[in-house]
Write a protein that holds these residues in place. Structure first.
Motif, PDB file in Angstrom:
ATOM      1  N   SER A 106      96.820  47.009  55.465  1.00  9.48           N
ATOM      2  CA  SER A 106      96.582  48.354  54.946  1.00  9.48           C
ATOM      3  C   SER A 106      97.475  49.360  55.675  1.00  9.48           C
ATOM      4  O   SER A 106      97.952  49.095  56.791  1.00  9.48           O
ATOM      5  CB  SER A 106      95.116  48.741  55.155  1.00  9.48           C
ATOM      6  N   PRO A 107      97.725  50.526  55.063  1.00 12.77           N
ATOM      7  CA  PRO A 107      98.513  51.557  55.746  1.00 12.77           C
ATOM      8  C   PRO A 107      97.924  51.938  57.104  1.00 12.77           C
ATOM      9  O   PRO A 107      98.669  52.213  58.053  1.00 12.77           O
ATOM     10  CB  PRO A 107      98.464  52.735  54.768  1.00 12.77           C
ATOM     11  N   GLU A 108      96.601  51.918  57.194  1.00 12.34           N
ATOM     12  CA  GLU A 108      95.961  52.268  58.461  1.00 12.34           C
ATOM     13  C   GLU A 108      96.276  51.245  59.548  1.00 12.34           C
ATOM     14  O   GLU A 108      96.509  51.590  60.709  1.00 12.34           O
ATOM     15  CB  GLU A 108      94.443  52.381  58.277  1.00 12.34           C
ATOM     16  N   ARG A 109      96.309  49.959  59.185  1.00 10.14           N
ATOM     17  CA  ARG A 109      96.615  48.926  60.170  1.00 10.14           C
ATOM     18  C   ARG A 109      98.109  48.929  60.530  1.00 10.14           C
ATOM     19  O   ARG A 109      98.472  48.662  61.677  1.00 10.14           O
ATOM     20  CB  ARG A 109      96.172  47.556  59.643  1.00 10.14           C
ATOM     21  N   ASP A 116      96.061  35.925  59.933  1.00  8.91           N
ATOM     22  CA  ASP A 116      94.844  35.805  59.136  1.00  8.91           C
ATOM     23  C   ASP A 116      95.029  35.150  57.770  1.00  8.91           C
ATOM     24  O   ASP A 116      94.223  35.344  56.874  1.00  8.91           O
ATOM     25  CB  ASP A 116      94.166  37.167  58.925  1.00  8.91           C
ATOM     26  N   ALA A 117      96.094  34.412  57.586  1.00 10.95           N
ATOM     27  CA  ALA A 117      96.282  33.678  56.335  1.00 10.95           C
ATOM     28  C   ALA A 117      96.321  32.185  56.635  1.00 10.95           C
ATOM     29  O   ALA A 117      96.798  31.778  57.688  1.00 10.95           O
ATOM     30  CB  ALA A 117      97.583  34.112  55.656  1.00 10.95           C
ATOM     31  N   PRO A 118      95.831  31.351  55.739  1.00 10.76           N
ATOM     32  CA  PRO A 118      95.803  29.899  55.997  1.00 10.76           C
ATOM     33  C   PRO A 118      97.181  29.313  56.287  1.00 10.76           C
ATOM     34  O   PRO A 118      97.299  28.319  57.000  1.00 10.76           O
ATOM     35  CB  PRO A 118      95.213  29.337  54.694  1.00 10.76           C
ATOM     36  N   THR A 119      98.237  29.924  55.709  1.00 16.49           N
ATOM     37  CA  THR A 119      99.587  29.382  55.899  1.00 16.49           C
ATOM     38  C   THR A 119     100.288  29.937  57.138  1.00 16.49           C
ATOM     39  O   THR A 119     101.406  29.531  57.441  1.00 16.49           O
ATOM     40  CB  THR A 119     100.441  29.690  54.659  1.00 16.49           C
ATOM     41  N   ALA A 120      99.658  30.893  57.841  1.00 15.74           N
ATOM     42  CA  ALA A 120     100.299  31.533  58.990  1.00 15.74           C
ATOM     43  C   ALA A 120     100.076  30.703  60.250  1.00 15.74           C
ATOM     44  O   ALA A 120      98.961  30.288  60.549  1.00 15.74           O
ATOM     45  CB  ALA A 120      99.744  32.933  59.185  1.00 15.74           C
ATOM     46  N   THR A 121     101.157  30.459  60.981  1.00 13.82           N
ATOM     47  CA  THR A 121     101.057  29.654  62.206  1.00 13.82           C
ATOM     48  C   THR A 121     101.600  30.379  63.430  1.00 13.82           C
ATOM     49  O   THR A 121     101.511  29.856  64.528  1.00 13.82           O
ATOM     50  CB  THR A 121     101.830  28.336  62.048  1.00 13.82           C
ATOM     51  N   ILE A 122     102.181  31.563  63.253  1.00 13.79           N
ATOM     52  CA  ILE A 122     102.747  32.303  64.381  1.00 13.79           C
ATOM     53  C   ILE A 122     102.285  33.754  64.325  1.00 13.79           C
ATOM     54  O   ILE A 122     101.816  34.242  63.290  1.00 13.79           O
ATOM     55  CB  ILE A 122     104.286  32.263  64.387  1.00 13.79           C
ATOM     56  N   SER A 123     102.425  34.435  65.443  1.00 12.19           N
ATOM     57  CA  SER A 123     102.134  35.863  65.518  1.00 12.19           C
ATOM     58  C   SER A 123     103.418  36.598  65.865  1.00 12.19           C
ATOM     59  O   SER A 123     104.447  35.988  66.177  1.00 12.19           O
ATOM     60  CB  SER A 123     101.071  36.137  66.582  1.00 12.19           C
ATOM     61  N   VAL A 170     108.782  40.709  57.026  1.00 13.05           N
ATOM     62  CA  VAL A 170     108.602  39.779  58.135  1.00 13.05           C
ATOM     63  C   VAL A 170     107.176  39.256  58.212  1.00 13.05           C
ATOM     64  O   VAL A 170     106.931  38.049  58.172  1.00 13.05           O
ATOM     65  CB  VAL A 170     108.998  40.439  59.474  1.00 13.05           C
ATOM     66  N   PHE A 171     106.213  40.164  58.316  1.00 16.84           N
ATOM     67  CA  PHE A 171     104.820  39.760  58.529  1.00 16.84           C
ATOM     68  C   PHE A 171     104.279  38.981  57.329  1.00 16.84           C
ATOM     69  O   PHE A 171     103.610  37.954  57.490  1.00 16.84           O
ATOM     70  CB  PHE A 171     103.958  40.996  58.796  1.00 16.84           C
ATOM     71  N   VAL A 172     104.577  39.457  56.129  1.00 18.88           N
ATOM     72  CA  VAL A 172     104.023  38.827  54.926  1.00 18.88           C
ATOM     73  C   VAL A 172     104.944  37.713  54.407  1.00 18.88           C
ATOM     74  O   VAL A 172     104.523  36.562  54.271  1.00 18.88           O
ATOM     75  CB  VAL A 172     103.776  39.877  53.828  1.00 18.88           C
ATOM     76  N   ASP A 173     106.212  38.028  54.133  1.00 18.03           N
ATOM     77  CA  ASP A 173     107.099  37.040  53.506  1.00 18.03           C
ATOM     78  C   ASP A 173     107.518  35.943  54.478  1.00 18.03           C
ATOM     79  O   ASP A 173     107.461  34.757  54.144  1.00 18.03           O
ATOM     80  CB  ASP A 173     108.343  37.735  52.949  1.00 18.03           C
ATOM     81  N   ARG A 174     107.955  36.321  55.682  1.00 12.50           N
ATOM     82  CA  ARG A 174     108.488  35.322  56.616  1.00 12.50           C
ATOM     83  C   ARG A 174     107.378  34.619  57.388  1.00 12.50           C
ATOM     84  O   ARG A 174     107.412  33.401  57.553  1.00 12.50           O
ATOM     85  CB  ARG A 174     109.459  35.990  57.587  1.00 12.50           C
ATOM     86  N   MET A 175     106.377  35.375  57.864  1.00 14.23           N
ATOM     87  CA  MET A 175     105.317  34.786  58.677  1.00 14.23           C
ATOM     88  C   MET A 175     104.152  34.286  57.845  1.00 14.23           C
ATOM     89  O   MET A 175     103.233  33.662  58.372  1.00 14.23           O
ATOM     90  CB  MET A 175     104.834  35.813  59.716  1.00 14.23           C
ATOM     91  N   GLY A 215     101.811  35.988  56.478  1.00 12.83           N
ATOM     92  CA  GLY A 215     100.571  36.697  56.770  1.00 12.83           C
ATOM     93  C   GLY A 215     100.068  37.450  55.559  1.00 12.83           C
ATOM     94  O   GLY A 215     100.725  37.523  54.512  1.00 12.83           O
ATOM     95  N   LEU A 216      98.884  38.035  55.680  1.00 13.59           N
ATOM     96  CA  LEU A 216      98.300  38.814  54.598  1.00 13.59           C
ATOM     97  C   LEU A 216      98.822  40.244  54.650  1.00 13.59           C
ATOM     98  O   LEU A 216      99.082  40.781  55.724  1.00 13.59           O
ATOM     99  CB  LEU A 216      96.778  38.820  54.720  1.00 13.59           C
ATOM    100  N   PRO A 217      98.986  40.900  53.491  1.00 17.51           N
ATOM    101  CA  PRO A 217      99.387  42.314  53.485  1.00 17.51           C
ATOM    102  C   PRO A 217      98.398  43.149  54.285  1.00 17.51           C
ATOM    103  O   PRO A 217      97.189  42.900  54.252  1.00 17.51           O
ATOM    104  CB  PRO A 217      99.366  42.674  51.997  1.00 17.51           C
TER     105      PRO A 217
END
Length: 245
Positions: free
Chosen positions: A123-126, A51-58, A112-117, A119-121
């Motif tokens: 929430s604790p619930e997610r 969900d971030a403009p710079t993210a290209t992988i899941s 991984v999700f935020v720095d490497r991929m 992605g957006l931070p």
């Protein structure tokens, strides 16, 4: 894909339905399948774009269906790392990563999700939703190819004092979750051996194309468990046992 000429059928998880296209990918119809809802935020986070403009992988780009892509990746900060499988409740194998440097899923998500991929931070619930989904990723069933006599002999070798494999690879997950140097010059997480047969190449850097290769000095040799007293037949039996896990 459908076997009907000129038609492509795609199954969608949520809502549960079949989507029909022609071979030019023009939409033709939706066929609702009904049944219980399968919406799962953890599944969506794992398989979706971060969900971030710079993210290209899941997450699923390297861990298809919660398992692994079989690749060895080169990271600028840590070097070669073989993708780890996440099947069979990876949450019970914390700390995470080959270096065992992350105790919580929230740490892994930040790194991984935020720095490497990129992605957006989350929430604790997610993060909790993703954790719950990962706990339910099933293991692939056992192999049908078995030599029960070799497996029994290999089990005895595995648990023997001379090999000492079960010193670290112990319990239901065949890991004590510790981080140790096994002859590679760096401390690494003891991986689970459950379904290890599906995870070639082996070791953190993929140095072993087969389980037999793992006993080569280049992949740790006798520093990775004491195999100095084992014969070639012992190693054959040991491999047969590991393939059965």
């Amino acid at each position: 894909p459908s076997e009907i000429p000129g038609v492509i059928v795609v199954q969608i998880r949520e809502p549960s339905m079949l989507v029909v296209y022609d071979t030019a990918l023009n939409w033709k119809a939706n066929i609702l399948l009904g049944g219980d809802r399968r919406a799962d935020s953890g599944h969506a986070i794992f398989h979706g774009n971060p969900d971030a403009p710079t993210a290209t992988i899941s997450c699923a780009s390297c861990h298809p269906e919660g398992r692994d892509d079989g690749h060895v990746w080169q990271f600028a900060d840590v070097g070669e790392r073989r993708t780890q499988s996440l099947e069979g409740n990876v949450m019970d194998t914390a700390p995470f990563h080959w270096a065992g440097d992350m105790d919580e899923m929230s740490d892994l998500m930040s790194t991984v999700f935020v720095d490497r991929m990129r992605g957006l931070p989350q929430s604790p619930e997610r993060v909790d939703a993703l954790t719950s989904w990962l706990r339910e990723v099933p293991r692939v069933g056992p192999s049908d190819v078995r030599d029960d006599d070799a497996i029994l002999r290999g089990k005895a070798v595995f648990e023997s004092e001379k090999a000492a494999c079960s010193t670290c690879h112990v319990g239901d997950n065949f890991t004590d979750n510790t981080t140790v140097d096994v002859g590679t010059g760096e401390k690494l997480q003891v991986p689970s051996l459950v379904n290890v047969r599906n995870r070639a190449p082996f070791m953190h850097n993929g140095c072993a194309q087969s389980l037999h290769d793992r006993f080569d000095p280049a992949c740790g040799g006798s520093k990775h468990g004491d195999i100095s007293a084992l014969s070639e037949a012992d190693i054959d039996d040991l491999v047969a046992y590991m393939l059965s896990l």
